[in-house]
Design a protein around this motif. Sequence first.
Motif, PDB file in Angstrom:
ATOM      1  N   GLU A  59       0.835  -1.208   0.000  1.00  0.00           N
ATOM      2  CA  GLU A  59       0.000   0.000   0.000  1.00  0.00           C
ATOM      3  C   GLU A  59       0.869   1.256   0.000  1.00  0.00           C
ATOM      4  OE1 GLU A  59      -2.617  -0.256   3.344  1.00  0.00           O
ATOM      5  OE2 GLU A  59      -3.617  -2.049   2.603  1.00  0.00           O
ATOM      6  N   LEU A  60       1.927   1.259   0.810  1.00  0.00           N
ATOM      7  CA  LEU A  60       2.817   2.430   0.857  1.00  0.00           C
ATOM      8  C   LEU A  60       3.514   2.639  -0.479  1.00  0.00           C
ATOM      9  CD1 LEU A  60       4.488   2.061   4.382  1.00  0.00           C
ATOM     10  CD2 LEU A  60       2.817   3.774   3.675  1.00  0.00           C
ATOM     11  N   LYS A  61       4.038   1.564  -1.058  1.00  0.00           N
ATOM     12  CA  LYS A  61       4.741   1.684  -2.340  1.00  0.00           C
ATOM     13  C   LYS A  61       3.812   2.229  -3.411  1.00  0.00           C
ATOM     14  CE  LYS A  61       6.204  -2.569  -2.441  1.00  0.00           C
ATOM     15  NZ  LYS A  61       6.894  -3.806  -2.892  1.00  0.00           N
ATOM     16  N   SER A  62       2.579   1.746  -3.420  1.00  0.00           N
ATOM     17  CA  SER A  62       1.607   2.213  -4.405  1.00  0.00           C
ATOM     18  C   SER A  62       1.271   3.686  -4.194  1.00  0.00           C
ATOM     19  CB  SER A  62       0.344   1.354  -4.302  1.00  0.00           C
ATOM     20  OG  SER A  62      -0.609   1.763  -5.233  1.00  0.00           O
ATOM     21  N   SER A  63       1.067   4.087  -2.942  1.00  0.00           N
ATOM     22  CA  SER A  63       0.729   5.479  -2.629  1.00  0.00           C
ATOM     23  C   SER A  63       1.870   6.428  -2.970  1.00  0.00           C
ATOM     24  CB  SER A  63       0.394   5.630  -1.148  1.00  0.00           C
ATOM     25  OG  SER A  63      -0.765   4.916  -0.828  1.00  0.00           O
ATOM     26  N   LEU A  64       3.101   5.958  -2.765  1.00  0.00           N
ATOM     27  CA  LEU A  64       4.268   6.811  -2.984  1.00  0.00           C
ATOM     28  C   LEU A  64       4.823   6.704  -4.399  1.00  0.00           C
ATOM     29  CD1 LEU A  64       6.068   6.007   0.383  1.00  0.00           C
ATOM     30  CD2 LEU A  64       4.997   8.187  -0.230  1.00  0.00           C
ATOM     31  N   GLY A  65       4.411   5.696  -5.130  1.00  0.00           N
ATOM     32  CA  GLY A  65       4.930   5.497  -6.481  1.00  0.00           C
ATOM     33  C   GLY A  65       6.407   5.155  -6.468  1.00  0.00           C
ATOM     34  N   ILE A  75       9.945  -2.289   6.800  1.00  0.00           N
ATOM     35  CA  ILE A  75       9.685  -1.895   5.419  1.00  0.00           C
ATOM     36  C   ILE A  75      10.801  -0.957   4.974  1.00  0.00           C
ATOM     37  CG2 ILE A  75       8.119  -0.657   3.873  1.00  0.00           C
ATOM     38  CD1 ILE A  75       5.816  -1.514   5.696  1.00  0.00           C
ATOM     39  N   GLU A  76      11.363  -1.238   3.804  1.00  0.00           N
ATOM     40  CA  GLU A  76      12.392  -0.385   3.215  1.00  0.00           C
ATOM     41  C   GLU A  76      11.845   0.167   1.904  1.00  0.00           C
ATOM     42  OE1 GLU A  76      16.029  -2.585   2.839  1.00  0.00           O
ATOM     43  OE2 GLU A  76      16.069  -3.117   4.966  1.00  0.00           O
ATOM     44  N   LEU A  77      11.767   1.493   1.823  1.00  0.00           N
ATOM     45  CA  LEU A  77      11.237   2.163   0.636  1.00  0.00           C
ATOM     46  C   LEU A  77      12.352   2.924  -0.067  1.00  0.00           C
ATOM     47  CD1 LEU A  77       8.093   3.637   2.381  1.00  0.00           C
ATOM     48  CD2 LEU A  77       8.109   1.712   0.793  1.00  0.00           C
ATOM     49  N   GLN A  78      12.423   2.819  -1.367  1.00  0.00           N
ATOM     50  CA  GLN A  78      13.441   3.534  -2.130  1.00  0.00           C
ATOM     51  C   GLN A  78      13.137   5.022  -2.110  1.00  0.00           C
ATOM     52  OE1 GLN A  78      13.238   1.751  -5.986  1.00  0.00           O
ATOM     53  NE2 GLN A  78      14.177  -0.166  -5.317  1.00  0.00           N
ATOM     54  N   GLY A  79      14.127   5.813  -1.729  1.00  0.00           N
ATOM     55  CA  GLY A  79      13.972   7.263  -1.692  1.00  0.00           C
ATOM     56  C   GLY A  79      13.740   7.771  -0.278  1.00  0.00           C
ATOM     57  N   ASP A  80      13.789   9.089  -0.139  1.00  0.00           N
ATOM     58  CA  ASP A  80      13.558   9.734   1.153  1.00  0.00           C
ATOM     59  C   ASP A  80      12.095  10.169   1.224  1.00  0.00           C
ATOM     60  OD1 ASP A  80      13.514  11.172   3.491  1.00  0.00           O
ATOM     61  OD2 ASP A  80      15.106  12.571   2.933  1.00  0.00           O
ATOM     62  N   HIS A  81      11.295   9.433   1.986  1.00  0.00           N
ATOM     63  CA  HIS A  81       9.866   9.698   2.091  1.00  0.00           C
ATOM     64  C   HIS A  81       9.457   9.997   3.529  1.00  0.00           C
ATOM     65  CE1 HIS A  81       9.336   8.378  -2.042  1.00  0.00           C
ATOM     66  NE2 HIS A  81      10.071   7.322  -1.754  1.00  0.00           N
ATOM     67  N   ARG A  82      10.381  10.487   4.332  1.00  0.00           N
ATOM     68  CA  ARG A  82      10.095  10.747   5.746  1.00  0.00           C
ATOM     69  C   ARG A  82       8.997  11.785   5.929  1.00  0.00           C
ATOM     70  NH1 ARG A  82      15.993  12.147   7.690  1.00  0.00           N
ATOM     71  NH2 ARG A  82      15.925  13.038   5.612  1.00  0.00           N
ATOM     72  N   ASP A  83       8.784  12.638   4.946  1.00  0.00           N
ATOM     73  CA  ASP A  83       7.756  13.667   5.079  1.00  0.00           C
ATOM     74  C   ASP A  83       6.352  13.125   4.804  1.00  0.00           C
ATOM     75  OD1 ASP A  83       8.509  13.227   2.435  1.00  0.00           O
ATOM     76  OD2 ASP A  83       8.097  15.281   1.805  1.00  0.00           O
ATOM     77  N   VAL A  85       5.424   9.474   4.659  1.00  0.00           N
ATOM     78  CA  VAL A  85       5.104   8.166   5.241  1.00  0.00           C
ATOM     79  C   VAL A  85       4.348   8.266   6.566  1.00  0.00           C
ATOM     80  CG1 VAL A  85       6.137   6.058   6.200  1.00  0.00           C
ATOM     81  CG2 VAL A  85       6.891   6.920   3.993  1.00  0.00           C
ATOM     82  N   PRO A  86       4.703   9.168   7.496  1.00  0.00           N
ATOM     83  CA  PRO A  86       3.962   9.219   8.760  1.00  0.00           C
ATOM     84  C   PRO A  86       2.455   9.414   8.579  1.00  0.00           C
ATOM     85  CG  PRO A  86       5.966  10.499   8.957  1.00  0.00           C
ATOM     86  CD  PRO A  86       5.838  10.099   7.514  1.00  0.00           C
ATOM     87  N   ASP A  87       2.069  10.322   7.700  1.00  0.00           N
ATOM     88  CA  ASP A  87       0.630  10.566   7.470  1.00  0.00           C
ATOM     89  C   ASP A  87      -0.052   9.348   6.849  1.00  0.00           C
ATOM     90  OD1 ASP A  87       0.730  13.111   8.538  1.00  0.00           O
ATOM     91  OD2 ASP A  87       1.137  14.056   6.598  1.00  0.00           O
ATOM     92  N   LEU A  88       0.632   8.679   5.924  1.00  0.00           N
ATOM     93  CA  LEU A  88       0.054   7.490   5.294  1.00  0.00           C
ATOM     94  C   LEU A  88      -0.150   6.376   6.318  1.00  0.00           C
ATOM     95  CD1 LEU A  88       2.143   7.437   1.985  1.00  0.00           C
ATOM     96  CD2 LEU A  88      -0.284   8.012   2.227  1.00  0.00           C
ATOM     97  N   LEU A  89       0.807   6.213   7.228  1.00  0.00           N
ATOM     98  CA  LEU A  89       0.679   5.179   8.260  1.00  0.00           C
ATOM     99  C   LEU A  89      -0.401   5.546   9.275  1.00  0.00           C
ATOM    100  CD1 LEU A  89       4.434   4.315   8.783  1.00  0.00           C
ATOM    101  CD2 LEU A  89       2.680   2.818   7.810  1.00  0.00           C
ATOM    102  N   ARG A  90      -0.487   6.819   9.645  1.00  0.00           N
ATOM    103  CA  ARG A  90      -1.543   7.250  10.575  1.00  0.00           C
ATOM    104  C   ARG A  90      -2.923   7.013   9.969  1.00  0.00           C
ATOM    105  NH1 ARG A  90       2.172  11.859  11.545  1.00  0.00           N
ATOM    106  NH2 ARG A  90       3.261  11.347  13.483  1.00  0.00           N
ATOM    107  N   ASP A  91      -3.056   7.244   8.660  1.00  0.00           N
ATOM    108  CA  ASP A  91      -4.322   6.991   7.975  1.00  0.00           C
ATOM    109  C   ASP A  91      -4.716   5.514   8.059  1.00  0.00           C
ATOM    110  OD1 ASP A  91      -4.483   9.645   7.278  1.00  0.00           O
ATOM    111  OD2 ASP A  91      -3.850   9.332   5.180  1.00  0.00           O
TER     112      ASP A  91
END
Length: 98
Positions: A59-65, A75-83, A85-91
């Motif tokens: 779900e995170l990979k799809s949301s972040l592209g 979970i390891e995501l390619q790129g810096d998505h710290r800004d 990811v927190p909101d996506l996980l809270r959702d």
Amino acid sequence: MSNDDPLDDLLDELDSQSDLETAEQVLSIRMEERRYGKPVTIVEGFDLSKSEIESTASELKSSLGTGGTVDEGRIELQGDHRDRVPDLLRDRGFDVQT
């Protein structure tokens, strides 16, 4: 005929417990640099089955592209998505430590 199926009631109860367990987990998010200076966002602190972590990662990979993987319960995501990811996980009901 009544729709009071005890199995449906049990499934609803299990779903509500799953949501409660998700809310009790405190996740941490950090960024690492890998080979050639490539950033990787790491999400740790899951207390879920591997399949549930993989589902969340998908779900995170799809949301972040972006691409990513599940490794050693994180979970390891390619790129810096710290800004973002927190909101996506809270959702999704998680508690995120910032």
